[in-house]
Design a protein around this motif. Structure first.
Motif: not given
Length: 657
Positions: A586-596
């Motif tokens: 599937a390839g590589d993943f990057r997760y973005i977490i938006l912290e308020e």
């Protein structure tokens, strides 16, 4: 990801019955250690008092434990799961105000979880004073409780194998000790006549206020329902027959000893020589030669009772987190045993709380004032929720009215009697319960305030821009799959902050943009997902439906989903490099977490500002986003975004030359 079937939990097996004895009867099973002593206090022992007390105990166990919980409430299971939050899950869509009952009931039950280990272990260890009245019981109790809490991090799967046999020995010991004295004073068997209970409460001066001590005999009844998912309805109902018989025999045995050896005296007070004395009927019914083994077995039983309350507190907090009533804190799974969890922050808090209660009161007899008051409130809240559950299931109106009258009268009486303890230590319970309730209120209120900011935009409006960015060779590609956690319930929408993060806040080029939403279901073991492709080979939304008992492992789930979609030809991944692991196509993943974070650009009412600041403080103690969602830390980037709910509209700012 398939749902687990809870049906096997309701099959009766010898192993299941033994496990049930070890898991759920610790609290109610160790009540004979202190109930009769608490009822009698400094009163003169008389036949009417003793028979009335045992009659009240018998009918309390019958009405509260047998009928309300074992026969009635156990039917209100949430796919095999029980407990006050599971019951709330079944009725929460009918009346919004029922969340108050859930919060109050849950908070008081957690307060009980702090007091139970302290009073149970203290009561057992204090039996050593019969051998040596100068023995320092508090340090011994502190050591036992501390070892118990330290042990939590390793799980209880191994120890659980001997919980059942130990409790079997405990209950058989209760029965034998009781029968050994009943044969000498068989008249105590007359206590099953409710007239003796009525006579004590209605005709004896001050008799009504004894309900506060009598209620201690049923404080563990809520555990029968809370641990439904661990043991199963049928195993609980069958094992309760044995447990109740053993408990009643022991209470009657203590009554027989009182009438045979102590009639006309008091078991607690100041002797003629000015020295304090206190007799505990539980230990007095033991033959002298059995005292050491009896104390040892009692101590083991109270450790198991404490373990049950600690595990129950973990389960309660875990369910509250899933329902959005508690901050997201780290939840660990130390073993593969179903339902076994460990919450470090809660474990440490309970430990400090237990030691604080122990050091404050120092004696189990002084803890009795605090013990029971909180759980009485829990019983009332569960009755309110249960009545709404019966209404939803169209149970006969007259039957519901009868239940409401009986249990509001009985539990209301227990509450009034327990409130008499408030100035004598009961206030400690209310302080602890208020702290838990305040925490849950802040979390819920903060979520409601933040909902005002919900600014979702249609994904279709930005599909073309996202597609253009993904093929723009001028931008450095940061990953194959860029995933954002989204709170939007609508499959066609995403938060404006997410779009801003991708397109404007340092544009992020990726082959695929994933918007991931997690819905926590009322069912405990749901494991489902749905995929919607908004733009082929570019924009995809995934919606997970996970039960409140399912551990979130989003990194694992997302890779599996992507690999399945590659195999089906739904997405295409080009690898300009050789794969180290040929299975990970599937390839590589990057997760973005938006912290308020609460912005300075806010003009909020004082209460809302207080709630959000309190919530921000609470969040600083909670689990990191990657740990909560089950994301590999090396694949996560956290972006801080300002939370602006009510922008400042007027301010003075003057330009000068």
């Amino acid at each position: 990801m398939a749902n687990k079937n809870p049906e096997h939990l309701h099959k009766i097996t010898l192993a299941g019955l033994l496990v049930t004895l070890g898991i759920i009867y610790g609290d109610i099973g160790t009540s004979p250690l202190y109930v009769m002593k608490a009822i009698l206090g400094t009163k003169t022992v008389t036949e009417d008092l003793v028979l009335g007390a045992v009659s009240c105990v018998f009918w309390t166990l019958t009405l509260q434990t047998t009928f309300k919980y074992v026969l009635l409430t156990l039917n209100a299971d949430n796919n095999g799961e029980g407990g006050i939050f599971a019951l709330f899950s079944l009725v929460r869509r009918t009346r919004k105000w029922l969340i108050v009952a859930a919060i109050v009931g849950g908070a008081t039950l957690l307060a009980d979880g702090i007091i139970t280990p302290a009073i149970s272990v203290s009561s057992a260890v204090e039996g050593l004073r019969l051998v040596n009245e100068d023995i320092p019981t508090v340090p011994i109790t502190i050591l036992i409780i501390s070892i118990l809490f330290v042990f939590q991090r390793f799980g209880t799967s191994v120890v659980g194998t001997w919980f059942g046999p130990v409790m079997m020995v405990w209950f058989m010991m209760l029965a034998v000790l009781g029968v050994n004295h009943i044969v000498h004073v068989p008249k105590v068997l007359m206590a099953v006549n409710p007239y003796y209970a009525y006579q004590l409460l209605a005709e004896t001066p001050g008799g009504f206020w004894l309900l506060g001590a009598i209620f201690l005999c049923t404080t563990g009844a809520e555990a029968l329902y809370s641990d439904l998912g661990h043991c199963g309805r049928s195993n609980i109902r069958i094992s309760w027959i044995f447990v109740k018989i053993c408990l009643v025999l022991n209470y009657m045995g203590q009554a027989a000893w009182l009438l045979h050896d102590r009639s006309g005296t008091v078991i607690k007070g100041i002797g003629a020589d000015g020295a304090a004395f206190e007799a505990n009927p539980f230990f007095e019914v033991m033959p002298e030669w059995f005292l050491y083994p009896g104390i040892a077995i009692a101590t083991l039983a109270t450790i198991i009772a404490s373990q049950a309350m600690i595990s129950g507190s973990f389960t309660l907090v875990s369910e509250a987190i899933r329902l959005g009533m508690f901050p997201k804190i780290t939840v660990n799974y130390p073993s593969d045993v179903k339902g076994q969890i460990y919450i470090p922050l809660i474990n440490n808090f309970l430990w400090v709380g237990c030691l604080g209660v122990l050091l404050y009161f120092r004696e189990s007899s002084k803890m009795e004032a605090a013990y029971g008051l909180a759980i009485t409130v829990t019983f009332l809240m569960s009755t309110i929720l249960l009545l709404h559950y019966l209404w939803l299931h169209r149970v006969n109106l007259l039957y519901r009215i009868l239940l409401a009258v009986v249990y509001f009268l009985v539990e209301g009486s227990f509450l009034v009697a327990n409130l008499e303890k408030f100035p004598h230590g009961g206030y400690v319970t209310f302080i602890i319960a208020f702290g838990w309730a305040f925490l849950m209120w802040v979390v819920l209120r903060a979520h409601k305030i933040k909902a005002k900011l919900a600014d979702n935009v249609p994904i279709k409006d930005y599909k073309e821009q996202l597609r253009q960015l993904s093929i723009d060779a001028k931008e450095n590609k940061i990953c194959t799959h860029l995933a954002y956690m989204s709170t939007s319930r609508n499959d066609n929408e995403v938060e404006r902050n997410v779009i801003y993060s991708i397109l404007q806040n340092q544009p992020k080029r990726a082959d695929y943009y994933w918007f991931v939403h997690i819905e926590i279901t009322d069912e405990p073991y749901t494991s489902e997902y749905r995929v919607k492709i908004h733009e082929k080979d570019d924009v995809i939304r995934v919606k997970f439906r996970l039960g409140f008992r399912v551990q979130q492992k989003i990194s694992l789930y997302m890779r599996k989903i992507a690999e399945d979609m590659v195999k089906k030809g739904e997405i295409t991944v080009h690898h300009p490099y050789h794969l180290i692991n040929q299975d990970q196509i599937a390839g590589d993943f990057r997760y973005i977490i938006l912290e308020e974070q609460l912005s300075y650009d806010n003009e909020l009412p004082l209460m809302e500002k207080f709630v959000l600041n309190a919530y921000t403080t609470i969040k600083s103690w909670t689990a990191s986003p990657e740990r909560w969602f089950g994301l590999d830390a090396g694949l996560v980037t956290v972006e801080k975004v300002p939370l602006v709910i009510s922008p400042v509209s007027k301010f003075n700012l003057t330009r000068i030359e």
